[in-house]
Design an enzyme around this catalytic site. Structure first.
Site, PDB file in Angstrom:
ATOM      1  N   ASP A 101      24.139 -15.477 -23.035  1.00  0.00           N
ATOM      2  CA  ASP A 101      22.996 -14.598 -22.849  1.00  0.00           C
ATOM      3  C   ASP A 101      22.273 -14.481 -24.194  1.00  0.00           C
ATOM      4  O   ASP A 101      21.471 -15.338 -24.550  1.00  0.00           O
ATOM      5  CB  ASP A 101      23.562 -13.265 -22.333  1.00  0.00           C
ATOM      6  CG  ASP A 101      22.513 -12.266 -21.909  1.00  0.00           C
ATOM      7  OD1 ASP A 101      21.532 -12.661 -21.280  1.00  0.00           O
ATOM      8  OD2 ASP A 101      22.685 -11.068 -22.211  1.00  0.00           O
ATOM      9  N   ASN A 104      25.109 -13.840 -29.041  1.00  0.00           N
ATOM     10  CA  ASN A 104      25.801 -13.114 -30.125  1.00  0.00           C
ATOM     11  C   ASN A 104      27.309 -13.354 -30.133  1.00  0.00           C
ATOM     12  O   ASN A 104      27.895 -13.547 -31.196  1.00  0.00           O
ATOM     13  CB  ASN A 104      25.514 -11.618 -30.042  1.00  0.00           C
ATOM     14  CG  ASN A 104      24.091 -11.293 -30.460  1.00  0.00           C
ATOM     15  OD1 ASN A 104      23.596 -11.840 -31.438  1.00  0.00           O
ATOM     16  ND2 ASN A 104      23.416 -10.435 -29.710  1.00  0.00           N
TER      17      ASN A 104
HETATM   18  P1  IMP Z   1      26.138 -12.845 -25.249  1.00  0.00           P
HETATM   19  O1  IMP Z   1      25.758 -14.290 -25.142  1.00  0.00           O
HETATM   20  O2  IMP Z   1      26.857 -12.487 -26.510  1.00  0.00           O
HETATM   21  O3  IMP Z   1      24.948 -11.932 -25.011  1.00  0.00           O
HETATM   22  O4  IMP Z   1      27.199 -12.432 -24.177  1.00  0.00           O
HETATM   23  C1  IMP Z   1      27.440 -13.079 -23.032  1.00  0.00           C
HETATM   24  C2  IMP Z   1      28.330 -12.173 -22.211  1.00  0.00           C
HETATM   25  O5  IMP Z   1      27.554 -11.131 -21.613  1.00  0.00           O
HETATM   26  C3  IMP Z   1      28.938 -12.945 -21.062  1.00  0.00           C
HETATM   27  O6  IMP Z   1      30.167 -13.532 -21.421  1.00  0.00           O
HETATM   28  C4  IMP Z   1      29.048 -11.887 -19.999  1.00  0.00           C
HETATM   29  O7  IMP Z   1      30.263 -11.186 -20.131  1.00  0.00           O
HETATM   30  C5  IMP Z   1      27.913 -10.941 -20.267  1.00  0.00           C
HETATM   31  N1  IMP Z   1      26.749 -11.222 -19.396  1.00  0.00           N
HETATM   32  C6  IMP Z   1      25.527 -11.638 -19.794  1.00  0.00           C
HETATM   33  N2  IMP Z   1      24.683 -11.793 -18.755  1.00  0.00           N
HETATM   34  C7  IMP Z   1      25.406 -11.481 -17.647  1.00  0.00           C
HETATM   35  C8  IMP Z   1      25.087 -11.474 -16.235  1.00  0.00           C
HETATM   36  O8  IMP Z   1      23.983 -11.790 -15.766  1.00  0.00           O
HETATM   37  N3  IMP Z   1      26.100 -11.091 -15.414  1.00  0.00           N
HETATM   38  C9  IMP Z   1      27.340 -10.744 -15.857  1.00  0.00           C
HETATM   39  N4  IMP Z   1      27.671 -10.758 -17.169  1.00  0.00           N
HETATM   40  C10 IMP Z   1      26.715 -11.111 -18.050  1.00  0.00           C
END
Ligand code: IMP
Ligand code: MG
Length: 175
Positions: A101, A104
């Site tokens: 997402d 981070n």
């Molecule tokens: P980031 O890339 O550090 O923002 O984190 C990614 C994490 O956020 C993933 O491993 C999920 O646990 C959570 N996440 C992000 N988007 C979603 C979504 O659409 N549904 C469920 N979990 C999400």
């Protein structure tokens, strides 16, 4: 009220794509053995389905991390809630994520794993939301790029629910 969930990516489409990625990884790592690092909990389904389809030798390890990224000011760190059981020194490692997402989590986790001196480190994610990226992540194998929607199923949760759905669904929380 039950949350409304619509199918975004069917079980059949996921199976097909996982098979393609497994074939690609088996080709890229031919004659090697890989250690898949499953990032709990969301990645368990993808890790299992991928591992089953790889034609090269595979071992598994698990890690749970929490990122302070979402909705807070501090994006400088991650907390390891469960560390790997075994050393990855000298191993060809692939980190398996459910979704990237903001980026981070992985932008902090990868340097940390590199300090442990694996022979190589790759990344695969079932889903990618590139429009949400805040931190750069070099992803090697992406299942599906999706729009900025909140999705559940196939390991992904909303408040710990819906991980068991066999498809990726879009959840509408405002009804
Ligand atoms: P980031 O890339 O550090 O923002 O984190 C990614 C994490 O956020 C993933 O491993 C999920 O646990 C959570 N996440 C992000 N988007 C979603 C979504 O659409 N549904 C469920 N979990 C999400
Ligand atoms: Mg996650």
């Amino acid at each position: 009220m039950r949350d409304k969930i619509t199918v975004m990516i069917s079980e059949k489409e996921i199976n097909k794509r996982v098979r393609e990625i497994a074939k690609q990884i088996s080709h890229d790592y031919a004659k090697k053995e890989i250690r898949l690092i499953c990032i709990l909990k969301g990645s368990i389904f993808y890790t299992c389905e991928l591992a089953k389809r790889l034609t090269i030798p595979v071992t598994l390890d698990f890690m749970k991390v929490s990122s302070y990224g979402s909705g807070t000011e501090s994006k400088g760190t991650i907390e390891i809630q469960k560390d790997l059981d075994e050393s990855i020194e000298g191993l060809d490692v692939i980190v398996v994520e459910d979704i990237i997402d903001s980026g981070n989590t992985l932008s902090h986790l990868i340097p940390l794993l590199k300090e442990r001196k694996p022979a190589s480190i790759g990344i695969t994610t079932l889903l990618d939301k590139p429009s949400r990226r805040e931190a750069e992540v070099d992803v090697d194998y992406v299942g599906f790029e999706i729009e900025d929607r909140f999705v559940v199923g196939y390991g992904l949760d909303y408040d710990q629910s819906y991980r068991d759905l066999p498809y990726i669904g879009e959840i509408r929380l405002d009804e």
